[in-house]
Structure formats: C-alpha cells, structure tokens
Design an enzyme around this catalytic site. Structure first.
Site, mmCIF file in Angstrom:
data_model
loop_
_atom_site.group_PDB
_atom_site.id
_atom_site.type_symbol
_atom_site.label_atom_id
_atom_site.label_comp_id
_atom_site.label_asym_id
_atom_site.label_seq_id
_atom_site.Cartn_x
_atom_site.Cartn_y
_atom_site.Cartn_z
ATOM 1 N N GLU A 4 0.873 -1.178 0.000
ATOM 2 C CA GLU A 4 0.000 0.000 0.000
ATOM 3 C C GLU A 4 0.902 1.218 0.000
ATOM 4 O O GLU A 4 1.533 1.548 1.004
ATOM 5 C CB GLU A 4 -0.916 0.017 1.219
ATOM 6 N N CYS A 18 -1.591 8.778 3.572
ATOM 7 C CA CYS A 18 -1.442 8.180 2.245
ATOM 8 C C CYS A 18 -2.671 8.451 1.385
ATOM 9 O O CYS A 18 -2.615 8.320 0.171
ATOM 10 C CB CYS A 18 -1.196 6.678 2.364
#
Length: 683
Positions: A255, A294
């Site tokens: 990720e 993120c």
C-alpha cells in the site's frame, strides 16, 4: 534516556546500541532510544508461527471474534493514556482520534465479522459442486489459516491505526503477526502493544513488535508468510522484488502513498452547498495529520471557469488554520512527525515550484502558536496552482507528504478522468457533485485506476466519513502507483490470510469435513424430534421425516384469502394459456408455510425462536391432489456468546427444509435460522 523496547519471543528486550533517538515532534525533546539491532529475526518469525499460530488455529472464528471484541473494549477503557502520548507525534486531538479510536474501531469491525464465518477454525467457501451423475462424488472448497506469520511494515503517520487495522484482519483469520512500526513514532506503538500484552487477551506469540530499523526482518520469510508494506512506492517495490520473496511465493501486499485527486463536478457553482463542501473537504485533507496521510488530496481538479473562485475560497480557509502545539487552545494543525519529514517536504516542494506557482503558504515564513518553530517539526500549508496539468506534469509524479496540494483546471469530465488517472493509480479519488448522473459517469470511467471513490454531495455530507478515511469493512488499496494491494475489506480482507483448497469425495465425507450438511449426504432419522433437542445434542445431518399432506383446492383458496395473494395462477384457472402451469397452482409461500406446520414441534422446548429464512427456492409447481412431505435436517451449528450473566446460553442452528412430492422430487428448498437453548447455561 529510556529505551523504546521490542517485544519478541515473549519478552521485552532492547536492541544493541542506538539506531535512532525518537523525539517529541512539537518540542524536539528526546523521548527514547530506538534499536532492534542484534535481534534474531529467524527465531522471531519461527516463534510466531509455532507459538502464536498454533494457538490461534485452535480457536474458531467465533472465538477469535470474541477475542478481538474483548481487546477492543479493553483498549477503549484506557484510551486516554494513548492520547496523552499521541501529542508527541505532532497530532491534534482529532488526528489522534482517527489514529487511536479509528484503530480500535477496526478491532470492533473485524470482531463483528464472526457472524459471517462458521463456528470452526476454518472457512467453508461457496457452494458444493456436483461432480457425478448419481451424486456420490461432489466437490467443495475450504479455506484454512495459512501456517505462516504476517510481517507488517508500517508508516510513521498512524502508529496505532496502522498496526490495529492490519492485525485485526490476520488475527481474525488465525494468523500471528510481527509488527514493525516506523522508528520515529514507534514509542506510541510500543505503549499500545504493552497494554495489549499486559491484558493477556491474545495468546502468546500472536503479536510481536520490532520498534527499530528492523534490518533483515523479511530475510527469513517463508512460503505461507505474508508481508505487508505501507510507505513509499519506491521502497515497497524494491522489497516486493526481492528474489526470495518471489522464489518462496511469499504473499506481499503493498500500500503505497499515492497522488489522490478530488474533483469538483462541472455542475457545481459558487453558492451551492457542494461548492462549500468541496472547499471544506480539501482544506481538511491538507491540514488533517498535517497532510501526512497516504489518502490525502494531493491534486485538486476544478472546472477551468471556477479556478479563481476555488482558489479564493480555499486560501481563505487555509489562512484561518492555526498551527502549533496541539495542546494549545485554538490550534487546528500540529506538526509533521519529525524534522526529517520536514526536510523531505521542503525538497519536494522546491521540485514542484519549478513547474507550478505557489498561491498560498511559505515553508519559512509562518506563525506557530504555543511552541518554538525552530525546535518542532512544523510546516505551513502550501497551495499550488498548475494552469496546464497536461504540460506541467511533475504534479503527477512528485508527492509532497505533508500539508501540500495543487489546483489544476479541466475542460470536460472526460479531461478530469484523464488528469486524475495521470497519477498512475491511487488509493482514493473524490468527486463532489449534486448530479448523480455525473457521479455515475465519473465513477464508471475512473474506477479502474482508483482503489476507492468517495462521492460527496449535500445529501450524504452529514454522515460522510470523508475522502481520507478508509473504512474497515471496505477494501483499502489501489492499483498502479498505489501498490496494487488490498487491506481490510471486511470478510474479503480475512480471506487474504486463508489458503483455499478444493476438496472432493462422497457427500458424507465432505459433510464431516465441512460440518455443514451437503446435498446427497446421509440423513439419519433422529430418535427425538430436533425441536426437542438442546444445542449441544443436535448433530449435523440428523433429520426429521414429517407426516404427509395432500394439497387441495380449498387449501389454495384459503391461503389466497388469508394472505391477500390473488395472483392469477393461484385463483383463476382460465388465465393460464401461454404460461408454464398445467392448472391452478399452490402458492410457493403456502407450500413453505405448510411445511413449517409439518416440521415444527409445537410444545415448549429448547428452540427459543425462528428468526430468519435463507436460500428459499420453489423448484416445482404444486397442484391440487399432490402430496408433500418434509425432510427437516440439521444443516449447520454456530455457537453464540452470552451478552450478559443473565442472558440465556444459546447457539444458532441452520436447518435445511426439503419439501418433496409423492415422486420424491423436491418442490421447495429453504434454510431456516433458529436460536436454540444450551443445556449448559454457564457458557
């Protein structure tokens, strides 16, 4: 100075020497020495597999779910101590709420998934497959916990959430974890792990933590292990491509931070609620966690004729953002996690300044409240304007991991999709529009490049969780630059840690393996009616064969009158030309209702209630004169915990209802769900 310790092989230990000194992001003061040098990672991973894995695999999904719920309740009860330390990471109270209580929320959410799993240590996947003409050979799938360990390499931005959102999933699946948080904020992770270990809720070996650099932590991963990495795309891809990761078929979930986009719909005008929502959402994403997410909005896409209006509104909101010590009243944005992150931010802002114009903010000239700017890791929000995103493309490649975003225009929605996709894959994209047709067009065209699409309008705004908030019951990940992985995802996330295996054999054998009744399996007649048996006494496959009933015209007419269902096929034999029916047909629900009257034992007994009906099918018309009977079979048993001391100890039993006619052919099938009392009321 104290040590930020590692918890491995059942002990809290120091690493050798000093790899890093963790500091308070607001004051710059030292918090503790961080080191994992000298740790035996081969032994640590093996300890997790053998000690933690063996214990977790003995537990059923129901037990693992209850374990997670107990852990979540415990952590919520002591949450204040985590908030107190979280300020040292530079987080505001709201930032900490997302990290701490959002992380604990993942435990609760995964605990609730136990209702979607059997009362077994493994999962029975899908439906059986008929593999032979006479039904004596069938196939099925089971999914068992992988006999490895999950190694979670996490980022610095969410030292609690980053750990809990991942371990909630692997623990639910029955797989142990070794967590390596980022060194700079590992002091908060260490505190959380100390409380988890001290609670004795998890079996020993289910959770270990390495707070230092962790060099070599994945050198000894094996087939069956899973590595998850959250952080920069460049680092993640290097790790993913290591030869032994590929050679040993180690599952690797990446990720990566991505260049997420928020799009203002072409229908939205200044003054509309959606315009204000858009500006507020972008401002929140820029300043929340000081932009260190993120999922943060890095690119702001605006219809070209609205650029000035959005710039004015956004700069106005950003100018009201008070930066400083999160514990000082009025402060709305804290600091970055460390001075190192400030240095990296400055480098990337300077790169983007070569192709874009700064329209708000200055990394050197800004005010800080309640703290010394020279000592803390502070930064100002920065808003760029890029008038030609198809030409000035640095914005689609360079990520400033901090309070930085870039505005850019688009002409058509098709252009907006193309610009959003120039980020080469993201974790999340948002579109703010009052027109559902525009939302549909954007979602359908853009979805292939984004792991999640957040659609916002005035109708959903009050309860919307926002662009930057992944939810535990939905997948979190994205294609391309975002890594191509998936985290969380509710039941989907748990299945990532299970090995799917096809099984073949006689229905009796498959029934024994799955502990679920299979079509074609033996149905021994129960000596005592199933409704007279307690939960512990019932056996999968045991069956009640009911008396028979011949359906009459009067039955059909009476049911039509009672139910009000006067559909022509049931009441008008003259209207059947061109239909599949040979004559007036019994209601499917009459057949099912009559079946219930036939299989139910009416006396008071262990069955507390029937509360649901699944997989109901009417497979053959029933006409007057046909005779029906019922095979009533224990299909599956699922244990249920007591909600309080006064609660009745009980379990869930799923019964297969097979209604058949005088030829033995099935005319209706259903599964009913019942609550059945236990003999032992202490459990």
């Amino acid at each position: 100075m104290k040590n930020i310790q590692n918890y491995v092989m059942g002990e809290w230990v120091n690493g050798e020497g000093e790899e890093l000194v963790a500091t308070n992001a607001i004051t710059g003061d030292a918090i503790g020495i961080v080191s994992s040098a000298g740790l035996d990672y081969e032994a640590i991973l093996d300890y997790g597999r053998k000690k933690g894995g063996a214990a977790l695999r003995k537990m059923t999904f129901q037990e693992r779910g209850r374990m997670l719920k107990a852990l979540a309740l415990h952590l919520v009860s002591i949450k204040d101590k985590f908030y107190e330390l979280s300020y040292a990471t530079g987080a505001t109270k709201i930032d900490s709420w997302v990290d701490i209580e959002g992380g604990i929320g993942n435990l609760f959410a995964n605990a609730s998934l136990r209702r979607q799993f059997p009362d077994l240590p493994y999962y029975v996947d899908g439906q059986p497959a008929a593999l032979s003409k006479n039904g004596t050979f069938i196939g099925h799938h089971i999914m068992v916990p992988k006999r490895g360990v999950a190694v979670h390499i996490n980022a610095f931005n969410f030292p609690v959430w980053g750990m809990l959102e991942k371990i909630a999933v692997n623990l639910m699946a029955g797989v142990p974890a070794v967590v390596k948080p980022a060194e700079s904020t590992s002091f908060l992770t260490e505190l959380m792990v100390r409380e988890i270990i001290a609670s004795n809720i998890l079996p020993e070996g289910a959770l270990q933590v390495v707070t230092g650099l962790g060099r070599g932590i994945i050198d000894h991963v094996q087939t069956g292990d899973t590595v998850t990495f959250t952080g920069s795309a460049a680092t993640g891809k290097k790790l993913q491509a290591l030869p032994h990761i590929i050679d040993r078929s180690v599952t690797f979930n990446l990720e990566a931070d991505s260049l997420n986009a928020a799009i203002l719909g072409p229908d939205v005008e200044p003054g509309m609620p959606e315009f204000d929502l858009f500006v507020k959402e972008v401002q929140r994403e820029v300043t929340s966690k000081a932009g260190q997410k993120c999922t943060a909005v890095r690119r702001v896409l605006v219809p070209e004729d609205k650029m000035d209006a959005v710039q004015e509104a956004l700069t106005s909101r950003l100018s009201k953002t008070v930066i400083g010590d999160p514990q000082t009243e009025g402060v709305r944005m804290g600091s970055l996690a460390s001075k190192l992150q400030v240095e990296r931010l400055v480098e990337n802002v300077e790169r983007l300044m070569k192709s874009q114009e700064v329209v708000y903010g200055d990394l050197r000239d800004f005010d800080v409240v309640g703290a010394d700017k020279s000592k803390g890791a502070f930064a100002s929000p920065i808003l760029f304007r890029n008038n030609d995103p198809f030409k000035n493309t640095d914005v689609h490649d360079v990520e400033c991991f901090g309070p930085v975003t870039s505005m850019m225009p688009y002409k058509t929605l098709e252009d907006a999709v193309e610009i959003a996709n120039m980020g080469k894959g993201s974790l999340v994209s948002s579109i703010i529009t009052a027109d559902d047709k525009i939302a549909r067009e954007y979602v359908v065209e853009a979805a292939h490049m984004h792991g999640r699409i957040h659609v916002l309008n005035a109708k959903s705004a009050k309860e919307s969780t926002g662009h930057g908030s992944p939810m535990p019951l939905l997948t979190h990940g994205g294609p391309g630059r975002a890594g191509g992985g998936e985290e969380m995802g509710g039941k989907r996330g748990v299945l990532h840690y299970l090995q799917r295996t096809a099984i073949q054999g006689h229905p009796d054998t498959i029934m024994e393996i799955t502990q679920v009744y299979q079509p074609g399996a033996s149905r021994p007649e129960s000596e005592k009616h199933l409704f007279r048996q307690h939960f512990e006494e019932l056996k999968v496959g045991d069956t009640v064969y009911t008396h028979k009933h011949t359906v009459t015209d009067a039955d059909i007419a009476s049911f039509a009158q009672v139910s009000g269902d006067n559909f022509y096929a049931h009441v008008d034999a003259t209207s059947l030309d061109g239909t599949i029916f040979e004559g007036k047909v019994a209601h499917g629900y009459y057949v099912l209702s009559k079946a219930a009257g036939m299989f139910v034992d009416p006396r008071k007994g262990p069955v507390l209630l029937n509360y649901g009906l699944d997989e109901c099918r009417f497979t053959k018309p029933v006409y007057p004169g046909m005779t029906i009977g019922v095979k009533f079979t224990v299909k599956e048993k699922i244990d249920q915990e007591k909600k309080s001391e006064d609660d009745i100890a009980k379990g869930i039993v799923r019964f297969n209802v097979d209604v058949y006619d005088e030829t033995g052919e099935t005319v209706a099938l259903a599964t009913i769900l019942t609550m059945v009392k236990k003999i032992d009321q202490s459990s």
